[in-house]
Write a protein that holds these residues in place. Structure first.
Motif, mmCIF file in Angstrom:
data_model
loop_
_atom_site.group_PDB
_atom_site.id
_atom_site.type_symbol
_atom_site.label_atom_id
_atom_site.label_comp_id
_atom_site.label_asym_id
_atom_site.label_seq_id
_atom_site.Cartn_x
_atom_site.Cartn_y
_atom_site.Cartn_z
ATOM 1 N N ASN A 70 36.183 52.296 30.474
ATOM 2 C CA ASN A 70 36.179 52.438 31.934
ATOM 3 C C ASN A 70 34.896 51.843 32.488
ATOM 4 O OD1 ASN A 70 38.645 53.744 31.968
ATOM 5 N ND2 ASN A 70 37.704 55.734 31.645
ATOM 6 N N TYR A 71 35.036 51.090 33.562
ATOM 7 C CA TYR A 71 33.907 50.482 34.244
ATOM 8 C C TYR A 71 34.068 50.726 35.737
ATOM 9 C CZ TYR A 71 32.238 47.891 30.164
ATOM 10 O OH TYR A 71 31.722 47.555 28.943
ATOM 11 N N THR A 72 32.977 50.518 36.470
ATOM 12 C CA THR A 72 32.981 50.625 37.920
ATOM 13 C C THR A 72 32.698 49.239 38.476
ATOM 14 O OG1 THR A 72 32.122 52.868 37.782
ATOM 15 C CG2 THR A 72 31.932 51.779 39.900
ATOM 16 N N PHE A 73 33.526 48.801 39.434
ATOM 17 C CA PHE A 73 33.303 47.498 40.057
ATOM 18 C C PHE A 73 32.107 47.600 40.993
ATOM 19 C CE2 PHE A 73 34.159 44.609 43.691
ATOM 20 C CZ PHE A 73 33.929 43.425 43.019
ATOM 21 N N LYS A 76 31.111 41.084 43.838
ATOM 22 C CA LYS A 76 31.495 39.729 43.440
ATOM 23 C C LYS A 76 30.403 38.787 43.900
ATOM 24 C CE LYS A 76 34.895 36.126 43.896
ATOM 25 N NZ LYS A 76 35.985 35.546 44.634
ATOM 26 N N ASP A 77 30.000 37.893 42.989
ATOM 27 C CA ASP A 77 28.955 36.921 43.286
ATOM 28 C C ASP A 77 29.497 35.536 42.948
ATOM 29 O OD1 ASP A 77 26.551 35.644 43.792
ATOM 30 O OD2 ASP A 77 25.682 36.150 41.855
ATOM 31 N N GLY A 78 29.969 34.818 43.948
ATOM 32 C CA GLY A 78 30.563 33.500 43.694
ATOM 33 C C GLY A 78 31.861 33.652 42.915
ATOM 34 N N GLU A 79 31.881 33.126 41.688
ATOM 35 C CA GLU A 79 33.067 33.221 40.844
ATOM 36 C C GLU A 79 32.911 34.272 39.748
ATOM 37 O OE1 GLU A 79 34.373 29.479 39.384
ATOM 38 O OE2 GLU A 79 34.637 28.632 41.389
ATOM 39 N N GLU A 80 31.924 35.139 39.897
ATOM 40 C CA GLU A 80 31.682 36.166 38.882
ATOM 41 C C GLU A 80 31.828 37.560 39.487
ATOM 42 O OE1 GLU A 80 27.754 35.205 37.489
ATOM 43 O OE2 GLU A 80 28.562 33.903 35.929
ATOM 44 N N TYR A 81 32.441 38.446 38.702
ATOM 45 C CA TYR A 81 32.625 39.842 39.098
ATOM 46 C C TYR A 81 31.714 40.702 38.231
ATOM 47 C CZ TYR A 81 36.831 38.288 41.535
ATOM 48 O OH TYR A 81 37.710 37.663 42.380
ATOM 49 N N HIS A 82 30.970 41.602 38.852
ATOM 50 C CA HIS A 82 30.016 42.439 38.134
ATOM 51 C C HIS A 82 30.549 43.869 38.036
ATOM 52 C CE1 HIS A 82 26.693 39.456 38.216
ATOM 53 N NE2 HIS A 82 27.434 38.992 39.206
ATOM 54 N N PHE A 89 25.273 52.716 31.927
ATOM 55 C CA PHE A 89 24.804 51.839 33.002
ATOM 56 C C PHE A 89 24.623 50.379 32.588
ATOM 57 C CE2 PHE A 89 23.166 56.155 33.882
ATOM 58 C CZ PHE A 89 23.976 56.444 34.965
ATOM 59 N N ASP A 90 25.212 49.975 31.453
ATOM 60 C CA ASP A 90 25.206 48.564 31.071
ATOM 61 C C ASP A 90 26.100 47.799 32.039
ATOM 62 O OD1 ASP A 90 23.575 49.026 28.931
ATOM 63 O OD2 ASP A 90 25.176 48.944 27.423
ATOM 64 N N GLN A 91 25.675 46.559 32.365
ATOM 65 C CA GLN A 91 26.477 45.746 33.272
ATOM 66 C C GLN A 91 27.151 44.611 32.514
ATOM 67 O OE1 GLN A 91 24.760 44.553 36.971
ATOM 68 N NE2 GLN A 91 23.815 46.536 37.329
ATOM 69 N N VAL A 92 28.373 44.283 32.943
ATOM 70 C CA VAL A 92 29.161 43.220 32.339
ATOM 71 C C VAL A 92 29.606 42.293 33.455
ATOM 72 C CG1 VAL A 92 31.307 42.716 31.102
ATOM 73 C CG2 VAL A 92 29.970 44.712 30.489
ATOM 74 N N VAL A 93 29.620 40.997 33.176
ATOM 75 C CA VAL A 93 30.051 40.013 34.157
ATOM 76 C C VAL A 93 31.322 39.347 33.645
ATOM 77 C CG1 VAL A 93 29.423 37.871 35.346
ATOM 78 C CG2 VAL A 93 27.678 39.599 34.885
ATOM 79 N N ALA A 94 32.348 39.307 34.498
ATOM 80 C CA ALA A 94 33.614 38.654 34.150
ATOM 81 C C ALA A 94 33.831 37.481 35.091
ATOM 82 C CB ALA A 94 34.766 39.641 34.262
ATOM 83 N N ARG A 95 34.296 36.363 34.541
ATOM 84 C CA ARG A 95 34.555 35.172 35.343
ATOM 85 C C ARG A 95 35.836 35.329 36.160
ATOM 86 N NH1 ARG A 95 34.442 33.009 30.403
ATOM 87 N NH2 ARG A 95 36.436 31.992 30.809
ATOM 88 N N GLN A 107 37.673 46.893 44.950
ATOM 89 C CA GLN A 107 36.892 47.473 46.042
ATOM 90 C C GLN A 107 35.613 48.053 45.453
ATOM 91 O OE1 GLN A 107 39.639 50.410 47.483
ATOM 92 N NE2 GLN A 107 40.965 48.902 48.456
ATOM 93 N N ASP A 108 34.538 48.052 46.232
ATOM 94 C CA ASP A 108 33.252 48.573 45.767
ATOM 95 C C ASP A 108 33.422 49.985 45.217
ATOM 96 O OD1 ASP A 108 32.111 46.228 46.572
ATOM 97 O OD2 ASP A 108 31.210 47.044 48.388
ATOM 98 N N GLY A 109 32.907 50.220 44.014
ATOM 99 C CA GLY A 109 32.946 51.543 43.409
ATOM 100 C C GLY A 109 34.269 51.893 42.751
ATOM 101 N N MET A 110 35.222 50.965 42.708
ATOM 102 C CA MET A 110 36.531 51.235 42.110
ATOM 103 C C MET A 110 36.416 51.383 40.592
ATOM 104 S SD MET A 110 39.952 48.842 42.131
ATOM 105 C CE MET A 110 40.599 49.328 43.706
ATOM 106 N N ALA A 111 37.069 52.409 40.053
ATOM 107 C CA ALA A 111 37.098 52.627 38.610
ATOM 108 C C ALA A 111 38.239 51.804 38.023
ATOM 109 C CB ALA A 111 37.296 54.102 38.300
ATOM 110 N N ILE A 112 37.913 50.966 37.032
ATOM 111 C CA ILE A 112 38.909 50.107 36.384
ATOM 112 C C ILE A 112 38.744 50.225 34.867
ATOM 113 C CG2 ILE A 112 39.093 48.472 38.282
ATOM 114 C CD1 ILE A 112 37.166 47.311 35.368
ATOM 115 N N THR A 113 39.688 49.674 34.128
ATOM 116 C CA THR A 113 39.577 49.597 32.675
ATOM 117 C C THR A 113 39.389 48.135 32.317
ATOM 118 O OG1 THR A 113 41.041 51.492 32.431
ATOM 119 C CG2 THR A 113 40.704 50.129 30.488
ATOM 120 N N LEU A 114 38.320 47.837 31.599
ATOM 121 C CA LEU A 114 38.003 46.464 31.212
ATOM 122 C C LEU A 114 38.133 46.343 29.707
ATOM 123 C CD1 LEU A 114 37.018 43.856 32.626
ATOM 124 C CD2 LEU A 114 34.702 44.529 32.031
#
Length: 188
Positions: A70-73, A76-82, A89-95, A107-114
């Motif tokens: 589970n991650y929290t969105f 979005k920065d250009g073509e990257e999603y953080h 609290f580790d951060q991951v970037v997806a293209r 949406q900001d703060g949305m809980a997703i599964t990555l």
């Protein structure tokens, strides 16, 4: 790990000849005559090439070892999603090519599964439904109150969908993320 082709679902990751593919659609076809087959439409993770494969339902396919967390969105920065892991609290970037058309629902703060493979994001799983606001829609025509009638609407994320005639601009609605369809009016 080998699994039957018929057990694969959308979002599963398979290893074919050393390359990883994410399943976009999986359809089990049972013809009246002949052997049942599973039709898989997949995207190669390394370069985004889409392929279509057909397997007998009993054939074994190599399923890749994938870490789902589970991650929290965040943003979005250009073509990257953080995204941020809420536990450490580790951060991951997806293209953008990994997120694809699902990005409009984030949406900001949305809980997703990555899903990650060796630390690299490969697939995203959203909640089944999200709440969005109707930005514009056609006005209600008097006498057009049949329960089955729908009209086009533009939502706060830019998505176009069909909504019942009683929905007006400013109304918050629940939308299914699988196909972008109207589910119900949001409960405040």
């Amino acid at each position: 790990m080998k699994v039957a082709a018929s057990s694969l679902r959308k979002g599963a990751v398979v290893d074919m000849e050393g390359r990883l593919y994410v399943v976009l659609t999986a359809e089990n076809i049972h013809p009246g005559k002949g052997t049942p087959v599973t039709q898989l439409n997949m995207r190669r993770i390394s370069d985004g090439v889409k392929v279509s494969e057909r397997y007998r339902t009993t054939e074994q396919v190599e399923r890749a070892t994938v870490d789902q967390r589970n991650y929290t969105f965040l943003y979005k920065d250009g073509e990257e999603y953080h995204f941020m892991n809420p536990e450490n609290f580790d951060q991951v970037v997806a293209r953008d090519d990994i997120i694809g058309e699902l990005g409009v629902y984030l949406q900001d703060g949305m809980a997703i599964t990555l899903s990650t493979h060796e630390g690299i994001p490969i697939a995203l799983e959203l909640p089944n439904r999200v709440v969005l606001e109707v930005m514009e829609t056609e006005p209600v025509v008097k006498g057009q109150t049949a329960s089955g009638s729908y009209k086009p609407a533009i939502l706060s994320n830019g998505l176009r969908t069909m909504v019942p005639t009683y929905i007006t601009p400013g109304t918050k609605i629940v939308v299914q993320t699988e196909d972008g369809s109207f589910y119900e009016r949001a409960k405040d």
